[in-house]
Design a protein around this motif. Structure first.
Motif, PDB file in Angstrom:
ATOM      1  N   LYS A   1      34.533  33.602  47.215  1.00 39.42           N
ATOM      2  CA  LYS A   1      35.834  33.476  47.879  1.00 39.42           C
ATOM      3  C   LYS A   1      36.768  32.689  46.966  1.00 39.42           C
ATOM      4  N   TYR A   2      37.673  33.400  46.350  1.00 41.08           N
ATOM      5  CA  TYR A   2      38.641  32.821  45.421  1.00 41.08           C
ATOM      6  C   TYR A   2      39.922  32.461  46.171  1.00 41.08           C
ATOM      7  N   THR A   3      40.705  31.546  45.596  1.00 41.22           N
ATOM      8  CA  THR A   3      42.015  31.217  46.160  1.00 41.22           C
ATOM      9  C   THR A   3      42.943  32.416  45.991  1.00 41.22           C
ATOM     10  N   ALA A   4      44.149  32.310  46.551  1.00 41.00           N
ATOM     11  CA  ALA A   4      45.139  33.374  46.395  1.00 41.00           C
ATOM     12  C   ALA A   4      45.476  33.592  44.923  1.00 41.00           C
ATOM     13  N   ASP A   5      45.285  32.563  44.085  1.00 41.16           N
ATOM     14  CA  ASP A   5      45.528  32.665  42.649  1.00 41.16           C
ATOM     15  C   ASP A   5      44.319  33.236  41.900  1.00 41.16           C
TER      16      ASP A   5
ATOM     17  N   ASN B   1      37.904  31.591  37.189  1.00 36.13           N
ATOM     18  CA  ASN B   1      38.254  32.855  37.823  1.00 36.13           C
ATOM     19  C   ASN B   1      37.023  33.758  37.708  1.00 36.13           C
TER      20      ASN B   1
ATOM     21  N   ASP C   1      32.826  29.387  48.456  1.00 35.67           N
ATOM     22  CA  ASP C   1      34.165  29.078  47.962  1.00 35.67           C
ATOM     23  C   ASP C   1      34.196  27.884  47.007  1.00 35.67           C
TER      24      ASP C   1
END
Length: 118
Positions: A9-13, A34, A80
């Motif tokens: 689960k990555y951030t919006a970036d 990333n 995350d």
């Protein structure tokens, strides 16, 4: 079951926090990865982060010589956050301290816990 970096689960970036810890359990630093940095780290065994300021990959120790060799790659229960257990060569912090976490707040005051190694 094979690991798939797309399941994190990555951030919006498109980033995920990665905490680097030495084999003896000391927390050394926190940086961002990333998906490509995750895959590069697992493929090469050289811990690779994503530099938000430079918008580029950052292979730890590439310029300083203070490398991190991957010992273990762990994913937290929510998928995350990452924990990379590393063999750290030299200081982990850009201030030349072993750990980036060299300041504590005790009795309302900041206390420096360690001096630079070099």
């Amino acid at each position: 079951m094979a690991f798939d970096a797309s399941t994190l689960k990555y951030t919006a970036d498109g980033l995920i926090p990665a905490i680097a810890q030495s084999e003896d359990g000391e927390v050394l630093m926190m940086a961002w990865m990333n998906r490509a940095a995750v895959e590069m780290t697992l493929e090469t065994g050289r811990v690779t982060y994503w530099s938000r300021s430079r918008q580029a990959f950052w292979i730890k120790g590439e310029t300083s010589g203070h490398t991190q060799r991957l010992i273990d790659f762990r994913v937290d229960c929510d998928r995350d956050c990452l924990l990379v257990v590393v063999e750290q060569e030299g200081p982990a912090c850009h201030t030349n301290r072993r750990s980036c976490f060299y300041t504590a707040v005790r009795d309302g005051a900041e206390v420096e816990l360690s001096k630079p190694m070099v």
